[in-house]
Design an enzyme around this catalytic site. Structure first.
Site, PDB file in Angstrom:
ATOM      1  N   GLU A 117     -12.909  -7.151   8.368  1.00 44.85           N
ATOM      2  CA  GLU A 117     -12.302  -6.715   7.106  1.00 44.85           C
ATOM      3  C   GLU A 117     -12.961  -7.460   5.967  1.00 44.85           C
ATOM      4  O   GLU A 117     -13.163  -8.677   6.042  1.00 44.85           O
ATOM      5  CB  GLU A 117     -10.802  -7.050   7.035  1.00 44.85           C
ATOM      6  CG  GLU A 117      -9.914  -6.090   7.746  1.00 44.85           C
ATOM      7  CD  GLU A 117      -8.435  -6.452   7.626  1.00 44.85           C
ATOM      8  OE1 GLU A 117      -8.035  -7.042   6.604  1.00 44.85           O
ATOM      9  OE2 GLU A 117      -7.696  -6.134   8.568  1.00 44.85           O
TER      10      GLU A 117
HETATM   11  C1  PNW Z   1      -5.140  -8.395   5.376  1.00 41.42           C
HETATM   12  N1  PNW Z   1      -3.031 -13.770   2.324  1.00 41.42           N
HETATM   13  O1  PNW Z   1      -3.937  -8.930   4.899  1.00 41.42           O
HETATM   14  C2  PNW Z   1      -4.716  -7.346   6.389  1.00 41.42           C
HETATM   15  O2  PNW Z   1      -5.367  -7.430   7.617  1.00 41.42           O
HETATM   16  C3  PNW Z   1      -4.709  -5.946   5.835  1.00 41.42           C
HETATM   17  O3  PNW Z   1      -3.786  -5.183   6.539  1.00 41.42           O
HETATM   18  C4  PNW Z   1      -4.456  -5.977   4.355  1.00 41.42           C
HETATM   19  O4  PNW Z   1      -4.246  -4.720   3.803  1.00 41.42           O
HETATM   20  C5  PNW Z   1      -5.659  -6.667   3.719  1.00 41.42           C
HETATM   21  O5  PNW Z   1      -5.875  -7.947   4.292  1.00 41.42           O
HETATM   22  C6  PNW Z   1      -5.559  -6.829   2.205  1.00 41.42           C
HETATM   23  O6  PNW Z   1      -4.483  -7.649   1.862  1.00 41.42           O
HETATM   24  C7  PNW Z   1      -3.815 -10.141   4.254  1.00 41.42           C
HETATM   25  O7  PNW Z   1      -2.015 -13.889   1.618  1.00 41.42           O
HETATM   26  C8  PNW Z   1      -2.644 -10.330   3.537  1.00 41.42           C
HETATM   27  O8  PNW Z   1      -3.790 -14.757   2.502  1.00 41.42           O
HETATM   28  C9  PNW Z   1      -2.388 -11.522   2.911  1.00 41.42           C
HETATM   29  C10 PNW Z   1      -3.301 -12.554   3.004  1.00 41.42           C
HETATM   30  C11 PNW Z   1      -4.469 -12.387   3.715  1.00 41.42           C
HETATM   31  C12 PNW Z   1      -4.719 -11.163   4.346  1.00 41.42           C
END
Ligand code: PNW
Length: 475
Positions: free
Chosen positions: A375
């Protein structure tokens, strides 16, 4: 002399996009699916922006054929999606629901027919609610249930899917789900977060074994970690110590047992006021440290930390600390600072060097293990122009910068085999609902119409040529 960026990526490099089940599928009450913790959470008032839920999402469950055709048209060569556990095994126990499995089989067949390589994530945060009612990830039982589920899905799709990912970002599941509570199930219990982290590790290890017992030899098993790039604010010893402590809670808690066979001693010591870690049973560490065929890394932005004592005035980061409860157990004396530089609509600083740094760290910590960026991407406030196009030069610049960082890491000796842009489509961005758009393809939420943004077209050209088009080469 740095290599010019026109240098091609390796011919077999995968140019993919990623999604997850709850964020795109919708159809939450169809074909025997039961609620997951995200259904419960998003339907609880106050938990998500605007009360948004994944009930309809982008209706991918009914539109998957069009979505696959779109990927093929763009020129993508790989697609990472997740299986909804409650669609396949509604109570988290017992036999699989055949219609649920059939959906994923049809999706995979459609991908293969278009020459797109599927990568299946087994768990992208949608735990069957019944398993949460029985205690959720803080309980050991959930890890055993996951292994059974992995076995069921591996058996059903193993003949046509080569690439498998056990868990997506266990850090988020454990520390945002049970620590800060900004993700489902919304609990704010530091001890439960640590127990969850261990049982997620155990689920991964048991899941690897379950998959290997059913997959043909060419099957490849990995895990996707949101390994975090943690930088000290200064070289002051207190700041260096803060960075080590957060690195342990962000990365070491997973890298330790997964790659090195033990939790870091510094982590055990720093959390000793909360637990003696006696929930780690004999044999667990052996079960968790299973050889991996590949490692997935998800990267968005770095973090800068300092000790509260040395912290100067200045903007604090809302990325990691905005919620009332902290996701970081036993770290109230540590401050997160805003990282200088340009920021996305999430408020996340754009920092491609962080991705290079992360890839090189894995190259050292997991020598010989092929790496995938599972990702990477950015949210921006995209709008449809009067001529029907969606122009997102910021996202093109983001992708260009980060893909160049990947290319640089390969030149520096890293074995990166592919890149999955987050995300194929605008979708349900968890607690932010539909307000944040990560898609390379725009979704009009009134009509659910899909429109490729200029970034999707740019990325497609990169995929087709194996080279990065100039950053200003935008249509
Ligand atoms: C990831 N943080 O989520 C996920 O794998 C996805 O489903 C999501 O849509 C994408 O990144 C974008 O947010 C995260 O707070 C959510 O550090 C929060 C964090 C990191 C990754």
């Amino acid at each position: 002399m740095p290599e010019p960026l026109t240098v091609s990526f390796p011919p077999a490099f995968l140019w993919g996009a990623a999604t997850s089940a709850y964020q795109i599928e919708g159809a939450v009450r169809e074909d025997g699916r039961t609620p997951s913790i995200w259904d419960t959470f998003s339907h609880t008032p106050g938990r998500t922006a605007g009360g948004d839920t994944g009930d309809i999402a982008v209706d991918h469950y009914h539109r998957y054929r069009d979505d696959v055709a779109l990927m093929a048209e763009l020129g993508l060569t790989a697609y990472r999606f997740s299986v909804s556990w409650p669609r396949v095994q509604p109570t988290g126990r017992g036999p699989a629901v055949q219609v649920g499995l059939d959906f994923y089989r049809r999706l995979v067949d459609e991908l293969l027919a278009h020459g797109i390589k599927p990568a299946v994530t087994l768990y992208h945060w949608d735990l069957p609610q019944e398993l949460e009612d029985a205690g959720g990830w803080p309980e050991r039982e959930t890890a055993l249930r996951f292994a059974e589920y992995a076995h069921l899905v591996g058996e059903a799709l193993g003949d046509r899917v080569e690439q498998w990912i056990t868990l997506n970002e266990p850090w988020c599941s454990a520390f945002l789900g049970y620590g800060s509570g900004v993700h489902a199930p919304g609990r704010t219990e530091p001890l439960a977060a640590l127990r969850a982290a261990h049982h997620l590790n155990l689920a991964h290890g048991l899941g690897v074994q379950a998959l290997r017992s059913v997959l043909p030899p060419r099957g490849s098993v990995a895990v996707s970690l949101n390994s975090q790039v943690i930088r000290p604010l200064s070289q002051h010893p207190a700041d260096l110590a803060a960075a080590v402590r957060i690195d342990d809670l962000a990365n070491g808690v997973f890298h330790g047992p997964l790659l090195h066979g033990a939790y870091p001693a510094t982590l055990l010591e720093a959390t000793s006021s909360l637990t003696d870690w006696s929930f780690v049973r004999d044999g667990d560490l052996r079960d968790i440290r299973r050889p991996l065929d590949a490692l997935g890394l998800n990267y968005y932005t770095p973090a800068v930390v300092s000790s509260v004592e040395t912290a100067p005035e200045g903007p604090r980061s809302d990325t990691h600390g905005a919620s009332a409860a902290s996701p970081w157990p036993a770290a109230d004396d540590i401050v997160f600072h805003q990282v200088p530089g340009e920021r996305t609509d999430m408020g996340w600083t754009v920092d491609p060097d962080g991705l290079h740094q992360l890839i090189m760290r894995y190259t050292r910590e997991a020598p010989g293990v092929p790496l995938y960026v599972t990702e990477n991407g950015a949210a921006y406030e995209d709008k449809v122009d009067d001529d029907g196009r969606v122009r997102d030069p910021e996202r093109v610049a983001y992708l260009h910068g980060h893909l160049a960082a990947v290319r640089r890491a390969i030149a520096d000796g890293a074995d990166v085999r592919g890149y999955y842009l987050w995300s194929l489509l605008d979708n349900f961005e968890w607690a932010y609902g539909y307000a944040k758009r990560f898609g390379a393809v725009h979704v009009d939420y009134a009509t659910l119409a899909r429109t490729p943004k200029s970034s999707a077209l740019w990325y497609g050209r990169a995929a087709r040529s194996g080279q990065l088009p100039p950053v200003d080469d935008i249509v």
